[in-house]
Write a protein that holds these residues in place. Structure first.
Motif, PDB file in Angstrom:
ATOM      1  N   ASP A   1       0.818  -1.112  -0.101  1.00  0.00           N
ATOM      2  CA  ASP A   1       0.043  -0.011   0.193  1.00  0.00           C
ATOM      3  C   ASP A   1       0.808   1.342  -0.047  1.00  0.00           C
ATOM      4  O   ASP A   1       1.515   1.572   1.029  1.00  0.00           O
ATOM      5  CB  ASP A   1      -0.900  -0.169   1.304  1.00  0.00           C
ATOM      6  CG  ASP A   1      -1.997   0.999   1.286  1.00  0.00           C
ATOM      7  OD1 ASP A   1      -2.051   1.840   0.385  1.00  0.00           O
ATOM      8  OD2 ASP A   1      -2.699   1.146   2.355  1.00  0.00           O
ATOM      9  N   SER A   2       0.935   1.773  -1.105  1.00  0.00           N
ATOM     10  CA  SER A   2       2.009   2.973  -1.282  1.00  0.00           C
ATOM     11  C   SER A   2       1.780   4.152  -0.797  1.00  0.00           C
ATOM     12  O   SER A   2       0.536   4.603  -0.451  1.00  0.00           O
ATOM     13  CB  SER A   2       2.160   3.240  -2.968  1.00  0.00           C
ATOM     14  OG  SER A   2       3.245   2.677  -3.561  1.00  0.00           O
ATOM     15  N   PRO A   3       2.572   4.961  -0.574  1.00  0.00           N
ATOM     16  CA  PRO A   3       2.424   6.359  -0.043  1.00  0.00           C
ATOM     17  C   PRO A   3       2.024   7.388  -1.168  1.00  0.00           C
ATOM     18  O   PRO A   3       2.403   7.001  -2.536  1.00  0.00           O
ATOM     19  CB  PRO A   3       3.875   6.807   0.614  1.00  0.00           C
ATOM     20  CG  PRO A   3       4.714   5.877  -0.019  1.00  0.00           C
ATOM     21  CD  PRO A   3       4.133   4.727  -0.520  1.00  0.00           C
ATOM     22  N   PRO A   4       1.610   8.357  -1.043  1.00  0.00           N
ATOM     23  CA  PRO A   4       0.966   9.368  -1.957  1.00  0.00           C
ATOM     24  C   PRO A   4       1.948  10.096  -2.584  1.00  0.00           C
ATOM     25  O   PRO A   4       3.241   9.766  -2.307  1.00  0.00           O
ATOM     26  CB  PRO A   4      -0.204  10.287  -1.337  1.00  0.00           C
ATOM     27  CG  PRO A   4       0.364  10.394  -0.041  1.00  0.00           C
ATOM     28  CD  PRO A   4       0.858   8.907   0.337  1.00  0.00           C
ATOM     29  N   GLY A   5       1.870  10.810  -3.592  1.00  0.00           N
ATOM     30  CA  GLY A   5       2.888  11.793  -4.256  1.00  0.00           C
ATOM     31  C   GLY A   5       3.726  11.115  -5.239  1.00  0.00           C
ATOM     32  O   GLY A   5       3.193   9.968  -5.886  1.00  0.00           O
ATOM     33  N   ILE A   6       4.750  11.571  -5.908  1.00  0.00           N
ATOM     34  CA  ILE A   6       5.564  10.874  -7.031  1.00  0.00           C
ATOM     35  C   ILE A   6       7.006  10.990  -6.657  1.00  0.00           C
ATOM     36  O   ILE A   6       7.924  10.786  -7.156  1.00  0.00           O
ATOM     37  CB  ILE A   6       5.287  11.469  -8.434  1.00  0.00           C
ATOM     38  CG1 ILE A   6       5.538  13.034  -8.321  1.00  0.00           C
ATOM     39  CG2 ILE A   6       3.913  11.246  -8.945  1.00  0.00           C
ATOM     40  CD1 ILE A   6       5.741  13.654  -9.666  1.00  0.00           C
ATOM     41  N   SER A   7       7.317  11.324  -5.236  1.00  0.00           N
ATOM     42  CA  SER A   7       8.482  11.851  -4.712  1.00  0.00           C
ATOM     43  C   SER A   7       9.190  10.336  -4.124  1.00  0.00           C
ATOM     44  O   SER A   7       8.782   9.190  -4.243  1.00  0.00           O
ATOM     45  CB  SER A   7       8.539  12.865  -3.754  1.00  0.00           C
ATOM     46  OG  SER A   7       9.760  13.324  -3.691  1.00  0.00           O
ATOM     47  N   CYS A   8      10.245  10.759  -3.380  1.00  0.00           N
ATOM     48  CA  CYS A   8      10.925   9.722  -2.853  1.00  0.00           C
ATOM     49  C   CYS A   8      10.233   8.296  -2.239  1.00  0.00           C
ATOM     50  O   CYS A   8      10.563   7.071  -2.625  1.00  0.00           O
ATOM     51  CB  CYS A   8      12.029   9.988  -1.789  1.00  0.00           C
ATOM     52  SG  CYS A   8      12.634  11.580  -1.927  1.00  0.00           S
ATOM     53  N   PRO A   9       9.358   8.580  -1.345  1.00  0.00           N
ATOM     54  CA  PRO A   9       8.702   7.591  -0.869  1.00  0.00           C
ATOM     55  C   PRO A   9       7.825   6.740  -1.751  1.00  0.00           C
ATOM     56  O   PRO A   9       7.987   5.312  -1.616  1.00  0.00           O
ATOM     57  CB  PRO A   9       7.523   8.407   0.262  1.00  0.00           C
ATOM     58  CG  PRO A   9       8.166   9.599   0.532  1.00  0.00           C
ATOM     59  CD  PRO A   9       8.790  10.003  -0.723  1.00  0.00           C
ATOM     60  N   PHE A  10       7.358   7.243  -2.751  1.00  0.00           N
ATOM     61  CA  PHE A  10       6.696   6.636  -3.806  1.00  0.00           C
ATOM     62  C   PHE A  10       7.666   5.721  -4.496  1.00  0.00           C
ATOM     63  O   PHE A  10       7.323   4.443  -4.834  1.00  0.00           O
ATOM     64  CB  PHE A  10       5.804   7.660  -4.544  1.00  0.00           C
ATOM     65  CG  PHE A  10       5.225   7.256  -5.979  1.00  0.00           C
ATOM     66  CD1 PHE A  10       3.946   6.667  -6.064  1.00  0.00           C
ATOM     67  CD2 PHE A  10       5.867   7.239  -7.143  1.00  0.00           C
ATOM     68  CE1 PHE A  10       3.416   6.496  -7.283  1.00  0.00           C
ATOM     69  CE2 PHE A  10       5.546   6.544  -8.125  1.00  0.00           C
ATOM     70  CZ  PHE A  10       4.072   6.321  -8.246  1.00  0.00           C
ATOM     71  N   ILE A  11       8.932   6.334  -4.908  1.00  0.00           N
ATOM     72  CA  ILE A  11       9.675   5.723  -5.732  1.00  0.00           C
ATOM     73  C   ILE A  11      10.059   4.556  -4.885  1.00  0.00           C
ATOM     74  O   ILE A  11      10.160   3.274  -5.541  1.00  0.00           O
ATOM     75  CB  ILE A  11      10.842   6.902  -6.197  1.00  0.00           C
ATOM     76  CG1 ILE A  11      10.086   7.734  -7.215  1.00  0.00           C
ATOM     77  CG2 ILE A  11      11.737   5.962  -6.807  1.00  0.00           C
ATOM     78  CD1 ILE A  11      10.801   8.603  -7.671  1.00  0.00           C
ATOM     79  N   ALA A  12      10.493   4.740  -3.585  1.00  0.00           N
ATOM     80  CA  ALA A  12      11.097   3.616  -2.872  1.00  0.00           C
ATOM     81  C   ALA A  12      10.246   2.452  -2.769  1.00  0.00           C
ATOM     82  O   ALA A  12      10.846   1.265  -2.790  1.00  0.00           O
ATOM     83  CB  ALA A  12      11.316   4.205  -1.396  1.00  0.00           C
ATOM     84  N   THR A  13       8.859   2.639  -3.014  1.00  0.00           N
ATOM     85  CA  THR A  13       7.846   1.623  -2.675  1.00  0.00           C
ATOM     86  C   THR A  13       7.799   0.746  -4.265  1.00  0.00           C
ATOM     87  O   THR A  13       7.838  -0.232  -4.573  1.00  0.00           O
ATOM     88  CB  THR A  13       6.422   2.259  -2.223  1.00  0.00           C
ATOM     89  OG1 THR A  13       6.750   2.866  -0.996  1.00  0.00           O
ATOM     90  CG2 THR A  13       5.772   1.050  -2.005  1.00  0.00           C
ATOM     91  N   VAL A  14       7.199   1.831  -5.224  1.00  0.00           N
ATOM     92  CA  VAL A  14       7.100   1.178  -6.546  1.00  0.00           C
ATOM     93  C   VAL A  14       8.058   0.628  -7.203  1.00  0.00           C
ATOM     94  O   VAL A  14       8.018  -0.385  -7.874  1.00  0.00           O
ATOM     95  CB  VAL A  14       6.497   2.563  -7.515  1.00  0.00           C
ATOM     96  CG1 VAL A  14       6.528   2.121  -8.738  1.00  0.00           C
ATOM     97  CG2 VAL A  14       5.113   2.948  -6.844  1.00  0.00           C
ATOM     98  N   ASP A  15       9.406   1.148  -6.783  1.00  0.00           N
ATOM     99  CA  ASP A  15      10.775   0.484  -7.781  1.00  0.00           C
ATOM    100  C   ASP A  15      10.773  -0.911  -7.285  1.00  0.00           C
ATOM    101  O   ASP A  15      11.489  -1.799  -7.906  1.00  0.00           O
ATOM    102  CB  ASP A  15      11.786   1.326  -7.177  1.00  0.00           C
ATOM    103  CG  ASP A  15      13.025   1.150  -7.993  1.00  0.00           C
ATOM    104  OD1 ASP A  15      12.855   0.705  -9.472  1.00  0.00           O
ATOM    105  OD2 ASP A  15      14.084   0.866  -7.714  1.00  0.00           O
ATOM    106  N   ARG A  16      10.269  -1.373  -6.209  1.00  0.00           N
ATOM    107  CA  ARG A  16      10.343  -2.690  -5.737  1.00  0.00           C
ATOM    108  C   ARG A  16       9.219  -3.622  -6.144  1.00  0.00           C
ATOM    109  O   ARG A  16       9.414  -4.736  -5.603  1.00  0.00           O
ATOM    110  CB  ARG A  16      10.543  -2.835  -4.194  1.00  0.00           C
ATOM    111  CG  ARG A  16      11.993  -2.661  -3.793  1.00  0.00           C
ATOM    112  CD  ARG A  16      12.313  -1.577  -2.770  1.00  0.00           C
ATOM    113  NE  ARG A  16      13.636  -1.303  -2.402  1.00  0.00           N
ATOM    114  CZ  ARG A  16      13.985  -0.174  -2.359  1.00  0.00           C
ATOM    115  NH1 ARG A  16      13.406   0.990  -2.587  1.00  0.00           N
ATOM    116  NH2 ARG A  16      15.518  -0.065  -1.855  1.00  0.00           N
ATOM    117  N   ALA A  17       8.440  -2.963  -7.028  1.00  0.00           N
ATOM    118  CA  ALA A  17       7.208  -3.815  -7.372  1.00  0.00           C
ATOM    119  C   ALA A  17       7.526  -4.506  -8.695  1.00  0.00           C
ATOM    120  O   ALA A  17       8.325  -3.939  -9.436  1.00  0.00           O
ATOM    121  CB  ALA A  17       5.799  -3.032  -7.371  1.00  0.00           C
TER     122      ALA A  17
END
Lengths: 288, 285
Positions: free
Chosen positions: B169-185
């Motif tokens: 369940d990802s954080p909103p936005g398109i910045s570091c927290p989003f990238i840190a999550t989506v990059d591992r999917a």
């Protein structure tokens, strides 16, 4: 100068809808869109953008394979786990690199250099009731808190120059660097929530954040009629915490209709229930 | 298979989709874990109660400069890329501002005088909870006032390991927290809504996910509340529309109280079951 920040913890509670409506009712004010990851305020306020300024969000390290002697010092030093040895070569993951430059500094072969990320920008302009500063974070770039700081600083400078005494800040969701940058130094935090478990949970955390910066808070409950049980819980919490509850906006299709016209609800549907409540909120903030 | 449920705009229904998908997968007996990566505002626990098994704390190292040993050479200040070191040599003053520090270690490396030591600072916690018949819930939660949730998110994702299905369940936005999550999917589900805000933010998240070269599809939530601009855009870009979730006031009321629509309403159960099947097929294709 009075700086009012609209913030929520949880996303989608109506920060931008409320910010835009308050901006549309003001006279001679500066509006700062500090949700640089997903800036939407310009869609409703439609500023004329007078000047655009590039902004570097940081830099990413890159290894020149011709110069690399494969000593591995960079990989040992990197604390972000961004450097990999794979297929007989060292490479740096662009998404994991934090831009600290340590690998570049320690590489004995001088094989590492930095590439600046400079696709982001901030803009100043005017809208129908004053001035506006907003920004766009380039997809894939990072460090939104730094860009929020620039938007805050520029809106302050612009207001000083124009003799404006109110800055309205549309904040980002969350409690991290962007939210901290949007909040710090503000005079009032308007906490927008909705009657749901997640809205309430996030409200408590963002209140704690505002308290940490000694910023007085006031609460607005949006779509208040979606759940009576949670509404009661939030109202009770506001009483206990002694936070003024300055408005309850009903769930109102006029809000979405106005957005579809790229207008604020107070302009598009001034007789709607939501607009009436926002007018009352405006009065409480600006006439007390 | 690792599936990130994400969106640029907040409040579009990421947690709504994640919790229902996970619930449906659990009911089918699939070996799965739901990881709450929105560490600034984690909400999964408001909807799914597991049995807490383990809580671990996540720390970063923050440097402290000993002014007695410091020679005021300024090298640490020069090496710091985050303006985290306050350096006023004329006043013999040097200090680390812990909130700005990214724990990169450059200042420790730069210091030749042995004046810098590093001390742990608590960033947040990762909680493991057992759910259902061997499924698991993992939550990353940062302390309020911490600048970056990324180390907590990274740890939470690491702890999720490699099960048959791992939901983020990802954080909103398109910045570091989003990238840190989506990059591992392996696959990204972008949740949006049919409004100008929803479309604008979806375009930004699509641009980000494309830069990361991740396969993705879109779920439109609160269908019927807005207009059709988002559908035209999806078609124009040939982006798969995985599911439309109609706006329903009664469902909104149940969910607001922490109830899961899939658990109480068979049409929602079937809807999320279909979505799950579609996503799993993406792995095969």
């Amino acid at each position: 100068m009075r700086q009012i920040v609209i913030i929520s913890g949880k996303g989608g509670t109506g920060k931008t809808t409320l910010s835009a409506a308050l901006a549309a009712m003001g006279k001679e004010l500066t509006v700062a869109d500090c949700d640089v990851d997903a800036a939407n305020l310009h869609l409703l306020l439609q500023p004329s953008d007078e000047s655009r300024h590039p902004f570097s969000t940081g830099a990413k390290a890159v290894i020149d394979q011709q110069l690399c002697t494969q000593c591995g010092a960079c990989m040992d030093a990197c604390r972000f786990d961004a450097i990999r040895y794979q297929d007989d070569r060292y490479t740096i993951s662009e998404t994991s690199c934090d831009g600290c430059r340590l690998c570049m500094r320690i590489c004995p072969a001088g094989a590492i250099h930095m590439i600046e990320s400079n696709g982001s920008y901030w803009t100043t302009g005017t809208f129908r009731n004053g001035w506006m500063v907003h920004a766009r974070l380039e997809p894939g770039e990072e460090n939104s808190g730094k860009l929020v700081n620039v938007v805050r600083e520029q809106s302050r400078l612009l207001s000083e120059k124009k003799g404006v005494d109110t800055i309205l800040i549309d904040g980002p969701p969350g409690t991290g660097c962007s939210a901290i940058s949007a909040l710090s130094g503000a005079d009032l935090a308007l906490l927008v929530t909705e009657p749901s478990r997640s809205g309430f949970h996030d409200l408590k955390r963002v209140k704690q954040l505002a308290d940490g910066f000694q910023i007085p808070s006031a609460v607005v409950i949006n779509k208040y009629d979606l759940n009576g049980k949670l509404l009661d819980e939030i109202e009770e919490w506001c009483r206990q915490e002694n936070i003024p509850l300055i408005g309850k906006i009903p769930f109102d299709p006029a809000v979405v209709e106005a957005m579809l016209q790229c207008r604020t609800v107070v302009e598009w549907a001034p007789r709607s229930a939501a607009a009436g409540e926002i007018v009352a909120i405006h009065r409480q903030i600006f006439q007390s | 298979m690792k599936i990130a449920i994400a969106s640029g705009k907040g409040g579009t229904g990421k947690t709504f989709v994640s919790t229902n998908l996970f619930w449906v997968a659990s009911q089918k007996g699939i070996d799965c874990v739901l990881t709450d990566c929105d560490a600034e505002e984690p909400n999964v626990a408001e909807f799914l109660a597991g049995e807490e098994e383990q809580v671990e704390e996540v720390y970063q190292q923050v440097p402290v400069i000993d002014p007695k040993k410091c020679t005021f050479c300024g090298k640490c200040y020069e090496y710091c890329s985050y303006n985290a070191i306050l350096y006023l040599p004329e006043r013999r003053m040097i200090q680390v501002q812990p909130d700005l520090c990214h724990d990169c270690g450059a200042c420790s490396y730069a210091c030749q005088a042995g004046a810098i030591t590093e001390h742990p600072k608590l960033l947040g916690r990762v909680t493991h909870a057992a759910y259902g018949i061997g499924q698991q819930l993992i939550e990353g939660r940062v302390e309020v006032g911490i600048y970056t949730p990324v180390p907590v998110i990274t740890r939470a994702i690491h702890e999720a390991g490699n099960r048959e299905l791992v939901f983020f369940d990802s954080p909103p936005g398109i910045s570091c927290p989003f990238i840190a999550t989506v990059d591992r999917a392996d696959y990204v589900v972008l949740v949006s809504e049919p409004t100008p805000f929803g479309l604008h933010d979806l375009q930004l998240s699509v641009a980000t996910v494309r830069k990361l070269s991740k396969p993705f599809g879109v779920v439109i939530n609160r269908a019927g509340l807005g207009d059709d601009a988002i559908y035209r855009w999806l078609e124009q870009e040939s982006i798969p529309l995985l599911l439309e979730i109609p706006f329903d006031r009664e469902i909104a009321r149940i969910y607001a109280e922490g109830g899961l629509p899939s658990a109480v309403n068979s049409s929602y159960r079937e809807m999320f079951s279909r979505l799950l099947t579609q996503i799993i097929q993406k792995r095969v294709s």
